[in-house]
Design a protein around this motif. Structure first.
Motif, mmCIF file in Angstrom:
data_model
loop_
_atom_site.group_PDB
_atom_site.id
_atom_site.type_symbol
_atom_site.label_atom_id
_atom_site.label_comp_id
_atom_site.label_asym_id
_atom_site.label_seq_id
_atom_site.Cartn_x
_atom_site.Cartn_y
_atom_site.Cartn_z
ATOM 1 N N THR A 118 0.827 -1.196 0.000
ATOM 2 C CA THR A 118 0.000 0.000 0.000
ATOM 3 C C THR A 118 0.863 1.249 0.000
ATOM 4 O OG1 THR A 118 -1.672 1.235 1.267
ATOM 5 C CG2 THR A 118 -0.128 -0.096 2.539
ATOM 6 N N ALA A 119 0.309 2.314 -0.550
ATOM 7 C CA ALA A 119 0.995 3.601 -0.517
ATOM 8 C C ALA A 119 0.746 4.351 0.788
ATOM 9 C CB ALA A 119 0.560 4.473 -1.697
ATOM 10 N N ARG A 120 0.026 3.733 1.730
ATOM 11 C CA ARG A 120 -0.114 4.358 3.050
ATOM 12 C C ARG A 120 1.275 4.587 3.652
ATOM 13 N NH1 ARG A 120 -4.781 1.391 6.676
ATOM 14 N NH2 ARG A 120 -6.569 1.746 5.277
ATOM 15 N N ASP A 141 2.863 -10.318 5.608
ATOM 16 C CA ASP A 141 3.539 -9.044 5.865
ATOM 17 C C ASP A 141 2.763 -7.946 5.162
ATOM 18 O OD1 ASP A 141 5.365 -7.268 6.878
ATOM 19 O OD2 ASP A 141 7.122 -8.220 5.994
ATOM 20 N N ALA A 142 2.937 -6.727 5.626
ATOM 21 C CA ALA A 142 2.333 -5.560 5.003
ATOM 22 C C ALA A 142 3.433 -4.536 4.746
ATOM 23 C CB ALA A 142 1.244 -4.965 5.893
ATOM 24 N N TYR A 143 3.518 -4.066 3.523
ATOM 25 C CA TYR A 143 4.537 -3.100 3.111
ATOM 26 C C TYR A 143 3.881 -1.744 2.908
ATOM 27 C CZ TYR A 143 7.561 -7.110 2.183
ATOM 28 O OH TYR A 143 8.312 -8.262 2.300
ATOM 29 N N LEU A 144 4.279 -0.770 3.711
ATOM 30 C CA LEU A 144 3.784 0.593 3.586
ATOM 31 C C LEU A 144 4.899 1.473 3.038
ATOM 32 C CD1 LEU A 144 2.156 -0.842 6.029
ATOM 33 C CD2 LEU A 144 1.408 1.485 6.544
ATOM 34 N N ARG A 145 4.505 2.621 2.514
ATOM 35 C CA ARG A 145 5.502 3.524 1.936
ATOM 36 C C ARG A 145 6.470 3.996 3.020
ATOM 37 N NH1 ARG A 145 5.831 6.547 -2.574
ATOM 38 N NH2 ARG A 145 3.677 6.167 -3.194
ATOM 39 N N PRO A 146 7.770 3.805 2.802
ATOM 40 C CA PRO A 146 8.745 4.237 3.806
ATOM 41 C C PRO A 146 8.752 5.756 3.970
ATOM 42 C CG PRO A 146 9.728 2.675 2.263
ATOM 43 C CD PRO A 146 8.401 3.083 1.695
ATOM 44 N N TRP A 147 9.262 6.181 5.121
ATOM 45 C CA TRP A 147 9.414 7.612 5.370
ATOM 46 C C TRP A 147 10.215 8.248 4.245
ATOM 47 C CZ3 TRP A 147 6.794 9.685 9.358
ATOM 48 C CH2 TRP A 147 6.408 8.837 10.394
ATOM 49 N N THR A 150 9.409 9.257 -2.070
ATOM 50 C CA THR A 150 8.579 10.080 -2.941
ATOM 51 C C THR A 150 8.397 9.455 -4.323
ATOM 52 O OG1 THR A 150 10.531 11.348 -3.631
ATOM 53 C CG2 THR A 150 9.248 12.209 -1.763
ATOM 54 N N GLN A 151 8.724 8.166 -4.455
ATOM 55 C CA GLN A 151 8.468 7.475 -5.722
ATOM 56 C C GLN A 151 6.989 7.565 -6.076
ATOM 57 O OE1 GLN A 151 10.180 3.502 -4.531
ATOM 58 N NE2 GLN A 151 10.458 3.367 -6.737
ATOM 59 N N PRO A 152 6.664 7.565 -7.376
ATOM 60 C CA PRO A 152 5.260 7.370 -7.740
ATOM 61 C C PRO A 152 4.767 6.035 -7.187
ATOM 62 C CG PRO A 152 6.557 8.063 -9.638
ATOM 63 C CD PRO A 152 7.525 7.764 -8.538
ATOM 64 N N ASP A 153 3.460 5.951 -6.935
ATOM 65 C CA ASP A 153 2.908 4.736 -6.348
ATOM 66 C C ASP A 153 3.292 3.487 -7.133
ATOM 67 O OD1 ASP A 153 1.750 6.328 -4.462
ATOM 68 O OD2 ASP A 153 -0.320 5.979 -5.080
#
Length: 201
Positions: A118-120, A141-147, A150-153
Motif C-alpha cells: 500500500t501507498a499508506r 507481511d504488510a509493506y507501507l511507503r517508507p518515510w 517520494t516514488q510514484p505509487d
C-alpha cells in the motif's frame, strides 16, 4: 518503553482487535454512495457486486493454480478500497471487503502467503496491521511507503513486489483497484477491481 506503557498498549491492541473482528454488518446498514470531488460513486451494493465479479474470476484461477509445491506461492493485495472498504465505510478502521477476504482466505488455505502492498505511509503501520488482522485477514507481511519515499505509487509497488519475489516467493496473483497497484510486472496474473475511472483511489 516502560512496562506499564507496554501493557497498556497491548491491552488497547487486544481490545481493538476484538472490536475489529466484527463482520461488516456490525458497521450498520450499507452506506449511501459517497461523493468525491462533486462526483457520486455507485451505490455500495453495486460496488460489492462489481468487486465480486472480479474476485470470482480470481478464485477460479487460484483454484486451478494452487496448491503448488514446486514454488513458494504468494498473492499481493492493495489495501484501500481493495482489502478494506475504506471509502464506503470511512473511519479509523474499516471492515474487510468480503469478497476479497474470502479470496485471501482461500489462497492461504491452499498454501499461498498473503502480502499487502500500500501507498499508506509507515506512520499508519500499527493501525493498518491491527485493522487487517482484526478484519480476519491472514497477513504474511504488510509493506507501507517508507518515510520520505517520494516514488510514484506504481514504482514503489513494483519495487516491493520484486522485493517479495527476491525473498523466494512466486506472486501468482496481484489484486488492486488502481492501475498503479498492478503495473510493472512481478506477478503471474493481475486482477483489477473497479475504480470508476479513477474516482475510487
Amino acid at each position: 518503553m516502560t512496562p506499564r506503557l507496554r501493557s497498556g498498549l497491548l491491552a488497547l491492541l487486544t481490545t481493538t482487535t476484538i472490536t475489529l473482528g466484527a463482520p461488516a454488518a456490525a458497521y450498520g446498514a450499507p452506506p449511501a454512495a459517497p461523493s468525491i470531488a462533486g462526483h457520486s460513486l455507485p451505490p455500495y451494493q453495486t460496488w460489492i457486486a462489481d468487486v465480486t465479479a472480479v474476485t470470482s474470476a480470481a478464485q477460479r484461477y487460484l483454484a486451478d493454480r494452487l496448491p503448488d509445491s514446486s514454488v513458494k506461492p504468494a498473492i499481493v493485495l492493495d489495501i484501500d478500497n481493495t482489502a478494506l472498504e475504506t471509502t464506503y465505510r470511512p473511519g479509523l478502521v474499516s471492515p474487510a471487503t468480503a469478497p476479497v477476504l474470502a479470496l485471501a482466505r482461500q489462497a492461504a488455505a491452499d498454501g499461498a502467503a498473503v502480502f499487502f502492498v500500500t501507498a499508506r505511509p509507515q506512520v499508519l503501520g500499527w493501525q493498518t496491521a491491527v485493522n487487517l488482522r482484526g478484519a480476519g485477514y491472514p497477513v504474511a507481511d504488510a509493506y507501507l511507503r517508507p518515510w520520505f519515499n517520494t516514488q510514484p505509487d506504481a514504482g514503489f509497488k513494483t519495487a516491493t513486489r520484486k522485493q517479495i519475489e527476491d525473498l523466494g516467493y512466486r506472486i501468482v496473483a496481484n489484486i488492486g483497484n488502481n492501475p498503479s497497484d498492478l503495473s510493472g510486472g512481478f506477478a503471474e496474473r493481475t486482477f483489477k477491481l473497479p475504480d470508476y475511472d479513477g474516482q475510487l483511489i
